[in-house]
Scaffold this motif. Sequence first.
Motif, mmCIF file in Angstrom:
data_model
loop_
_atom_site.group_PDB
_atom_site.id
_atom_site.type_symbol
_atom_site.label_atom_id
_atom_site.label_comp_id
_atom_site.label_asym_id
_atom_site.label_seq_id
_atom_site.Cartn_x
_atom_site.Cartn_y
_atom_site.Cartn_z
ATOM 1 N N PHE A 231 43.679 0.277 18.305
ATOM 2 C CA PHE A 231 44.444 0.276 19.543
ATOM 3 C C PHE A 231 44.051 -0.945 20.370
ATOM 4 O O PHE A 231 42.872 -1.269 20.504
ATOM 5 N N PHE A 232 45.050 -1.617 20.905
ATOM 6 C CA PHE A 232 44.838 -2.775 21.778
ATOM 7 C C PHE A 232 43.980 -3.841 21.089
ATOM 8 O O PHE A 232 43.232 -4.577 21.737
ATOM 9 N N GLU B 255 49.201 2.626 24.718
ATOM 10 C CA GLU B 255 49.487 1.325 24.091
ATOM 11 C C GLU B 255 50.987 1.087 23.964
ATOM 12 O O GLU B 255 51.452 -0.039 24.140
ATOM 13 N N GLN C 22 53.164 -0.149 28.459
ATOM 14 C CA GLN C 22 51.723 0.008 28.320
ATOM 15 C C GLN C 22 51.094 0.379 29.657
ATOM 16 O O GLN C 22 51.544 -0.082 30.709
#
Length: 272
Positions: free
Chosen positions: A77-78, A175, A192
Amino acid sequence: MKGLKPTLLALCVAGVPPAAVAEIQMLDDSAMGMITGQAGVTIELETKIDLDRFVYTDEGSLSVSNISIGGAERTDFFGYNGLTGPTGTDRLDNIKIDIDVYSDGDAVINLLPIQFAAVDFRVTTGAWELLSTDGSNQQTTLMDNMFIEGAIGRGSIEIDTATDVLNFRGAFAIEVMDFDVPFLALGVRGLQVTGADYDLRRPSPLDLFAEVELDVYEGSRFSGTDSALAIDMAEFRADVGIREVIVGQQTIGSVFLDDLAVTNTAMRIYGH
């Protein structure tokens, strides 16, 4: 502490051999008060929830179809590989719930990871529809194709017996969130939500999560003294970005809200 009802106690004692009964000593309330259990309860949880349809009916109805809540089946994630652990599944997992009741009566529930990692989640739904119930078969699709993936950093609930207030604290990051609003010809892609201090040029996972705190209790309505469900939020700060805004099936650009702050917010909810 209240004792067993006499009938139930009699049934239990009736099944005990006479020799054993002779060794039984009845405890009074003061003696029972000296008996304590272990410090709290821990629940380890894995789950996936699917619901074909949710319907709320007043005079007409609000219907939400094809609801699914589970894991995101990924760990990156990210740009942080392994942020939500070493493996990804379709279940909400890596969740440990600690429940404690303290000597002053306060109850605390802490949502913690089993392994040191955030908890990944995915929420999807089909159409959100307003439906008539007068036989006209009228309907309006408010929202459709909702898709959310993100991570939960922490969560806790405390119920204070002195004030009768439930306090909720949580930290989360989204996200990606996509959805359509058909009756406005509007679409949102790649929304986001991160912490307000998260810097895309110097990203740090320590700043990734947006913090939220709520007080929930019985309060008075703003319009009078009758009771209502009260929800107070002192402050919520986050960065919010939208990769693509679609109007009339055409992209009109992107949106970024830097350090969005919602403060001194109070709600009162009641029937009418």
